[in-house]
Write an enzyme that holds these catalytic residues in place. Structure first.
Site, PDB file in Angstrom:
ATOM      1  N   TYR A 159      36.764  44.525  40.517  1.00  0.00           N
ATOM      2  CA  TYR A 159      36.351  43.151  41.242  1.00  0.00           C
ATOM      3  C   TYR A 159      37.245  43.028  42.365  1.00  0.00           C
ATOM      4  CZ  TYR A 159      35.220  38.503  42.579  1.00  0.00           C
ATOM      5  OH  TYR A 159      35.233  37.326  43.638  1.00  0.00           O
ATOM      6  N   LYS A 163      37.504  43.109  46.387  1.00  0.00           N
ATOM      7  CA  LYS A 163      37.675  42.057  47.233  1.00  0.00           C
ATOM      8  C   LYS A 163      38.647  42.431  48.261  1.00  0.00           C
ATOM      9  CE  LYS A 163      35.195  38.776  47.213  1.00  0.00           C
ATOM     10  NZ  LYS A 163      34.047  38.851  47.961  1.00  0.00           N
TER      11      LYS A 163
END
Ligand SMILES: NC(=O)C1=CN([C@@H]2O[C@H](COP(=O)(O)OP(=O)(O)OC[C@H]3O[C@@H](n4cnc5c(N)ncnc54)[C@H](O)[C@@H]3O)[C@@H](O)[C@H]2O)C=CC1
Ligand SMILES: C[C@H](CCCC(C)(C)O)[C@H]1CC[C@H]2[C@@H]3[C@H](O)CC4=CC(=O)CC[C@]4(C)[C@H]3CC[C@]12C
Length: 369
Positions: A159, A163
């Site tokens: 994650y 990002k």
């Protein structure tokens, strides 16, 4: 307010407009952007609440689509002036594969950028995350830092990696020529942990507390500070950035801004108790009930179980080595960059943010009975 010559001319597109943050951005735009002519809401799953928006003065267009499909994104963006890209796969619990997270968060963002270039959309606001900075794999604290605070941002989890990559793409795209020859202006907003009406993790923790007889057991020392920001203020910041990008392109283009407000600095658990307490839950212990090594062991056990059970079922508890490290590492922000660059002031005070969140939780509770 916009002058009358500019009234109701702009077309905005919000990707992920049916998510937790996306819904607040959509509602905030309708309330606070007088120049809006059409609002396009693009999401993989469209919510029934969208229907009520279609009766207002702004044309609301709902588009069921997938950001990983370049042609769907380009079709939705044709004729849009501004895109607010909040769509993303938010998964730190191992529900989705690393490849899927990358596909949605990185390829999806590439598709949005390319669609801007192809269709001539000039303004792109990207919802990044504090996780682009940290906490890092070494668990270094980030104490009341700002956008310029040096920090070793090293990640392994899919994650934050996704990002960080997506944010970089957005910032690098600033200045690219779009259809018609004008430059693209981009900007990335980095919320800390968002809370407020619609927050699924808060719901999960509340339900966990109910199952434990109205109690939660302290796992993290109260001294570990975790940055939080109210969803209404995050949405307001997106609306302001989108509004100011054209006039202040030279200052704001290619910049990152932490999303902040007056929410107090507390540990993750103590902060949640601001809302869970008035809903009848109690946090047991002034210090963690279990030693950290035991929590790490339990988190590792959960990770092992997740892996073993994967062929049969999805086991994705809140506690895993990554979430434990997140909750157990100080990460707080203290900055005024957004105020300096585009005049941001939180729209909701801490008291209001707290009251709204409690009201939402209580309503959720009574509707469940
Ligand atoms: N929740 C938090 O504490 C924080 C969230 N963020 C970022 O804010 C953004 C929004 O997050 P949340 O609202 O919390 O998540 P969410 O899961 O509630 O909303 C994400 C939305 O994106 C949509 N979406 C997912 N995959 C899609 C796809 N392939 N195509 C089109 N739409 C798709 C989902 O259907 C959902 O409506 C994300 O980019 C996330 O990384 C950043 C910092 C903190
Ligand atoms: C679920 C975690 C709390 C578990 C407590 C424990 C270990 C005792 O069971 C949450 C702690 C920190 C949260 C994350 C943080 O707020 C930052 C985030 C930013 C994002 O961009 C997405 C969400 C999140 C990763 C958020 C997710 C839940 C926590 C890990």
């Amino acid at each position: 307010m916009a002058d009358s010559a500019q009234a109701q001319t702009l077309v905005y597109l919000v990707t992920g407009g049916c998510g937790f943050l996306g819904e607040h951005v959509v509602r905030m735009l309708l309330q606070q952007e007088p120049r809006l002519r059409e609002l396009r809401i693009f999401d993989l799953h469209l919510g029934p609440w969208l229907e009520e928006l279609k009766t207002g003065p702004v044309q609301v267009t709902t588009i069921q689509g997938d950001v990983t499909q370049a042609q769907e994104v380009a079709a939705a963006m044709t004729g849009a002036h501004v895109v607010i890209h909040t769509a993303g796969l938010v998964d730190v619990f191992g529900r989705a594969s690393p490849e899927t997270i990358h596909e949605v968060n990185v390829q999806g963002t590439k598709n949005v950028i390319e669609a801007c270039v192809q269709t001539g959309t000039r303004f792109l606001v990207y919802t990044s995350s504090m996780e682009v900075v940290g906490p890092n794999v070494k668990g270094h604290p980030f104490y009341r830092g700002n956008e310029d605070t040096p920090y070793e941002a090293v990640h392994r989890h899919p994650y934050p990696c996704s990002k960080a990559l997506a944010e970089q793409l957005v910032l690098e795209a600033n200045g690219r020529k779009v259809r018609g020859g004008l430059p693209l202006v981009t900007c990335a907003l980095r919320p800390t942990g968002i809370y407020g009406e619609g927050h699924q993790i808060m719901r999960d923790i509340y339900n966990q507390g109910l199952r434990l007889g109205g109690r939660l057991f302290r796992a993290i020392p109260a001294s570990v500070e975790h940055g939080r920001v109210y969803v209404g203020n995050v949405a307001w910041m997106h609306v302001l950035v989108a509004r100011e990008l054209e006039q202040r392109a030279a200052v704001m283009g290619g910049q990152v801004y932490f999303c902040y407000d007056k929410s107090p600095y507390k540990s993750y658990e103590d902060f949640n108790m601001e809302f869970l307490g008035p809903c009848g839950l109690r946090l047991v212990g002034t210090r963690p009930l279990l030693p950290y090594w035991l929590l790490m062991l339990l988190a590792a056990l959960n990770a092992l179980l997740q892996w073993l059970l994967r062929p049969l079922l999805l086991y994705a508890p809140l506690l895993n080595p990554y979430t434990l490290a997140m909750a157990n590492t100080t990460f707080t922000v203290s900055t005024n960059k957004a105020q300096r660059h585009f005049g941001y002031k939180p729209l909701f005070s801490w008291e209001e943010s707290r009251t709204r969140t409690i009201r939402w939780m209580q309503a959720m509770d009574s509707s469940a009975q």
